[in-house]
Design an enzyme around this catalytic site. Structure first.
Site, PDB file in Angstrom:
ATOM      1  N   GLU A 125      -5.345   3.324   5.309  1.00 36.82           N
ATOM      2  CA  GLU A 125      -5.180   3.060   3.886  1.00 36.82           C
ATOM      3  C   GLU A 125      -5.772   4.203   3.075  1.00 36.82           C
ATOM      4  OE1 GLU A 125      -6.468  -0.403   0.712  1.00 36.82           O
ATOM      5  OE2 GLU A 125      -5.817  -0.981   2.717  1.00 36.82           O
ATOM      6  N   ARG A 181       0.799  -1.221   0.000  1.00 33.91           N
ATOM      7  CA  ARG A 181       0.000   0.000   0.000  1.00 33.91           C
ATOM      8  C   ARG A 181       0.836   1.278   0.000  1.00 33.91           C
ATOM      9  NH1 ARG A 181      -2.944  -3.385  -1.409  1.00 33.91           N
ATOM     10  NH2 ARG A 181      -5.008  -3.897  -0.583  1.00 33.91           N
ATOM     11  N   SER A 235     -11.361  -0.117   1.576  1.00 30.42           N
ATOM     12  CA  SER A 235     -10.789  -0.482   2.869  1.00 30.42           C
ATOM     13  C   SER A 235     -10.231   0.760   3.563  1.00 30.42           C
ATOM     14  CB  SER A 235      -9.681  -1.520   2.695  1.00 30.42           C
ATOM     15  OG  SER A 235     -10.200  -2.719   2.170  1.00 30.42           O
TER      16      SER A 235
END
Length: 324
Positions: free
Chosen positions: A298, A167, A216
């Protein structure tokens, strides 16, 4: 040179509210919003822009909270001039091309980028975040990207130069990705479309796809995405530690951790950015207290908060339906 003095072929708007441009539908105004007509327009604009003025590249706002006070920068949002998809032996996609469209067009050509099908957003954001699903990441398929720096110069950067990790990527501030090239394995088109249909069915069964969310909210503490395999354990998945802390369905004003999937932060009606971020921070605090695990966002959060905003208390919801 200030933005208003630079001739452009695209669209340049002062004090543009960003709340209609993010999936969560929150956010104050950008000082300027620039939507370039094409890559040359973007290069010319950045070449002439005062280097002291910050720029913020923005995709389709699928993984973004813009705070209520807005952004003190030129927000660059790529559109139709950057959404082409060329599916051959390799896949070349403009940064504004939607991940789902790239997956489908690749499958039509017998090329496997099916992992992109259920990832929200556009290719530029997918590269920046090294997006991944079902055990495959952008890093596994990316060959190189074309990007424009603050002086308006084009660069072709190999994937290794981005230092892609879970990420995250290492791309200089203000550099704008305009195109990405992928190595996609050959496969049967019918099989690829069947796989994507299965992925969509599983996603819709477990995620709040009809709600206003940004995907998410927190990275998995395990340090990798869900693989989708039967032996995939959930002990260190973000949704599980949020669940264990009793926060499935928790609310703060118009913000809520989804009762369907507790790692999805949703705007139930008229949430402010402060409520969404405030609820997320409260979740982080309570998970740390309950499990000793520090969750990492995130969702990207940018811009200025408004002063003296009072947040409502957190409300816990009992009996939330568990589908994940």
């Amino acid at each position: 040179m200030t933005p208003d003095l630079i001739p452009v072929r695209g669209t340049l708007t002062a004090q543009k509210s960003l709340n209609t441009l993010t999936w969560l539908r929150v956010g104050g105004p950008a000082d300027w919003l620039f939507q370039p007509a094409d890559e040359d327009d973007l290069c010319d604009f950045l070449r002439q822009l005062d280097p002291a003025i910050p720029v913020f590249p923005m995709g389709v706002g699928s993984n973004l909270i813009v705070r209520d006070g807005g952004i003190r920068a030129v927000v660059i949002r790529l559109g139709r001039g950057f959404n082409s998809i060329d599916a051959g032996d390799t896949i070349t996609a403009g940064a504004a091309a939607l991940d789902a469209h790239v997956a489908r067009k690749s499958a039509d050509a017998g090329r496997d980028l099916t992992f992109l099908r259920t990832i929200p957003g556009s290719i530029g954001g997918a590269v920046r975040m090294n997006a991944g699903c079902y055990g495959t990441y952008v890093a596994d398929r990316l060959i190189d990207v074309t990007a424009i720096d603050r002086t308006g110069q084009r660069h072709v950067l190999p994937a290794a130069a981005l230092k892609l990790d879970y990420r995250q990527s290492d791309l200089p501030d203000g550099m704008v990705i305009t195109q990405a090239r992928f190595d996609a394995p050959a496969a049967d088109p019918d099989m690829l479309h069947e796989r994507m249909a299965d992925q969509l069915a599983r996603r819709d069964a477990t995620q709040p796809t009809k709600d206003r969310s940004a995907g998410s909210t927190f990275r998995n503490p395990a340090g990798f995405s869900s693989t989708g395999r039967a032996d995939d354990v959930h002990d260190l998945k973000a949704w599980k530690v949020i669940e264990d802390a009793g926060l499935r369905g928790a609310r703060m004003g118009g913000a809520q951790m989804s009762p369907k999937h507790p790692n999805f932060l949703i705007n139930t009606s008229s949430a402010t950015a402060a409520e969404l971020e405030g609820l997320g921070e409260e979740v982080r605090k309570r998970v740390l207290q309950a499990r000793g695990i520090s969750l990492h966002w995130e969702i990207m959060r940018v811009g200025d908060s408004l002063p003296d905003m009072d947040l409502p208390p957190v409300e816990l919801v009992s009996g939330a339906v568990k589908t994940q």
